[in-house]
Design an enzyme around this catalytic site. Structure first.
Site, PDB file in Angstrom:
ATOM      1  N   LYS A 185      -7.344  16.207 -10.847  1.00 14.71           N
ATOM      2  CA  LYS A 185      -5.961  16.067 -11.323  1.00 14.71           C
ATOM      3  C   LYS A 185      -5.663  14.578 -11.373  1.00 14.71           C
ATOM      4  O   LYS A 185      -5.322  13.962 -10.374  1.00 14.71           O
ATOM      5  CB  LYS A 185      -4.998  16.764 -10.358  1.00 14.71           C
ATOM      6  N   GLU A 260      -6.900   8.547   0.915  1.00 13.27           N
ATOM      7  CA  GLU A 260      -6.893   7.082   0.742  1.00 13.27           C
ATOM      8  C   GLU A 260      -5.471   6.714   0.369  1.00 13.27           C
ATOM      9  O   GLU A 260      -5.033   6.990  -0.741  1.00 13.27           O
ATOM     10  CB  GLU A 260      -7.846   6.659  -0.380  1.00 13.27           C
ATOM     11  N   CYS A 294      -3.992  -0.941  -3.754  1.00 13.88           N
ATOM     12  CA  CYS A 294      -3.674  -0.456  -2.410  1.00 13.88           C
ATOM     13  C   CYS A 294      -4.008  -1.496  -1.345  1.00 13.88           C
ATOM     14  O   CYS A 294      -3.329  -1.592  -0.332  1.00 13.88           O
ATOM     15  CB  CYS A 294      -4.430   0.839  -2.138  1.00 13.88           C
ATOM     16  N   GLU A 391       5.324  -0.939   1.572  1.00 18.54           N
ATOM     17  CA  GLU A 391       4.403  -1.200   0.459  1.00 18.54           C
ATOM     18  C   GLU A 391       5.210  -1.321  -0.831  1.00 18.54           C
ATOM     19  O   GLU A 391       5.952  -0.403  -1.194  1.00 18.54           O
ATOM     20  CB  GLU A 391       3.392  -0.059   0.325  1.00 18.54           C
TER      21      GLU A 391
END
Ligand code: NAD
Length: 488
Positions: A185, A260, A294, A391
């Site tokens: 996906k 992750e 990331c 973040e």
């Protein structure tokens, strides 16, 4: 349609070797983030399509053609896929650039080679995955005991929009090498390169049903996949918030889960660092891919003596970056992926100013078309600020001074995340002491972002569960079985 020059791009989902529209007929628009133009659309699939994809993936998993393929042939198949990608490198890079906004040159330099290499690397493992013999004592009789590594089964992969092809490839190359079958996906914003990759896998000879791609929204397709009782493992890359939901969805049938997730990685610059290299190095560590990485080093910790010099150097580099359409040869930073992301990042810039950080450069939208944000440098920041703790996933760095190594470690480890860190120093002792004490899954010394199929990648703390790539990442797609035979 603007300059959507890619010919024959697949814009349907793939289930059991057949290209399909959503059963409902609904679609999701695909936008070029540099021009805001709609370039095509992909199917908005849902639960039904996920059920069908899992069904065919299970059949393929149980079929002799896949499960009993000779390891050397499985390895050769992965190598053939690597070559197919190599042959289509330019078009895949173009697709990635149009869909994500990233500079074409960067896609050619990084995304495509790392995609090729992970297939090649994992292909080599197919014939080298072995168990161990076990010296059991038990009741003193004679036994032959050993472990096997069996494929975990049907794997669901859910991926984000920043490195769609490379992150997807990490997961499928590992899953296929282990002998699993896959339902992918991709992110709804950037599904095109994954669809083309799946097409190339079929052309390379991957049996039908082994790799399926179901496009659609996370709360529809992603959720259905993570809840599905027929899926044995979910390999997820994305935000920590969604990662926590995936963990909950997966509880029903106790799926194996690797996550992750997000990061807020520190760059740590000591006064004895090679300052000539630090300005560019620390700037690229946060601004590359417009900060949508990331492991972006979005907290820059600088020893007091060289603090002003480093702030100035990083700001100079930030100002020098050319923003523009990813297909322009001199573009260094492309747009962010969507309007939502642009607004989110600008919101963080505003909050930095409100909370008293010093805005050295940037902080604004760039141009009036496309989702560009200027590379932004905040100095005089501290750990109580939102821009230091959360973040941002955009081109924003928060710079803080530190006194000594203990102070640097305290600041660096003061985060719920623990994905990566880098250290800049010429002192080898200091560098390795820092590496030992930093709470991060990857530590880079005098460099940043060295991502390689041979190096395990993943996070401490809320940056995730488990590791991707390397032997450890591959074994996360296997179950260990202990076999014990009584020898009469
Ligand atoms: P996201 O979590 O919003 O989406 C990631 C994927 O999850 C997408 O495919 C999305 O459709 C799907 N999803 C969303 N809601 C879902 C739900 N309820 N159930 C199932 N699936 C769902 O992340 P994003 O905005 O696409 O990407 C940015 C995030 O990804 C950042 O936090 C970044 O740090 C992280 N990321 C991590 C890594 C890593 O390797 N650690 C790499 C790249 C990006």
């Amino acid at each position: 349609m603007s300059e959507f020059i890619y010919q024959g791009c697949k814009t349907q989902s793939l289930i059991g070797g057949k290209w399909i529209n959503a059963y409902s007929g609904e679609t999701i628009d695909v936008e070029d983030p540099a021009t805001e133009e709609i370039i095509t659309s992909i199917p908005r699939c849902g639960v039904e399509e996920v059920n069908e994809a899992v069904r065919v993936a299970r059949l393929a998993f149980e079929s002799a053609t896949w499960s009993r393929m000779r390891p050397i042939d499985r390895g050769r198949l992965l190598e053939t896929i690597a070559r197919k990608i190599e042959d289509h490198a330019d078009e895949l890079a173009m697709l990635e650039s149009i869909d994500t906004g990233k500079p074409l040159a960067h896609a050619k330099m990084l995304d495509i080679p790392s995609t090729i290499e992970v297939f090649r690397y994992m292909g080599g493992w197919c014939s080298k995955m072995h168990g161990e013999t076990l010296p059991v004592s038990f009741d003193g009789r004679e036994y032959h005991a050993y472990t096997r590594r069996d494929p975990v089964g049907v794997v669901g992969t859910i991926t984000p929009w920043n490195y769609p092809l490379a992150i997807g490839a990490w997961k499928i190359a590992s899953a296929l090498a282990a002998g699993c079958t896959v339902v992918m996906k991709p992110a709804e914003l950037t599904s095109l390169s994954t669809l083309r990759l799946a097409e190339l896998c079929l052309e390379a000879g991957l049996p039908e049903g082994v790799l399926n791609v179901v496009t659609g929204y996370g709360h529809e397709v992603g959720k259905a996949l993570a809840l599905h009782p027929g899926v044995n493992k979910i390999a997820f890359t994305g935000s920590t918030a969604v990662g926590k939901q995936i963990a909950e969805y997966s509880l029903g049938n106790m799926k194996r889960v690797t996550l992750e997730l997000g990061g807020k990685s520190p760059s740590v610059v000591f006064e004895d660092a090679d300052l000539e290299r630090v300005g560019l190095g620390a700037a690229l560590a946060v601004f590359f891919n417009s900060g949508q990485i990331c492991f972006a080093a979005s907290r820059l910790l600088v020893q007091e003596k060289v603090y002003d010099k480093v702030v100035e150097a990083v700001a100079e580099v930030a100002k020098s970056f050319k923003l523009g359409n990813g297909r322009d040869a001199d573009t260094m930073l492309g747009p962010l992926v969507s309007r939502k992301q642009q607004e989110r990042v600008l919101g963080y810039c505003a909050s930095g100013v409100e909370q008293g950080a010093e805005l050295v450069t940037g902080g604004k939208r760039h141009g009036d078309k496309g989702y560009f944000v200027e590379p932004t440098v905040f100095a005089s920041t501290n750990p109580s600020m939102k821009i230091v703790q959360e973040e941002i996933f955009g081109p924003v760095v928060s710079i803080m001074p530190f006194k000594d190594m203990d102070d640097a470690l305290k600041l660096a480890n003061d985060s719920v995340y623990g994905l990566a860190a880098n250290v800049w120093t010429k002192d080898i002792n200091k560098a390795h002491k820092m590496a030992a004490r930093l709470e991060a899954g990857s530590v880079w010394i005098n460099c940043h972002g060295i991502i390689d199929a041979a190096a395990p990648f993943g996070g401490f703390k809320q940056s995730g569960w488990g590791r991707e790539v390397s032997a450890e990442g591959l074994y996360a797609y296997t179950e260990t079985k202990a076999v014990c035979a009584l020898l009469d």
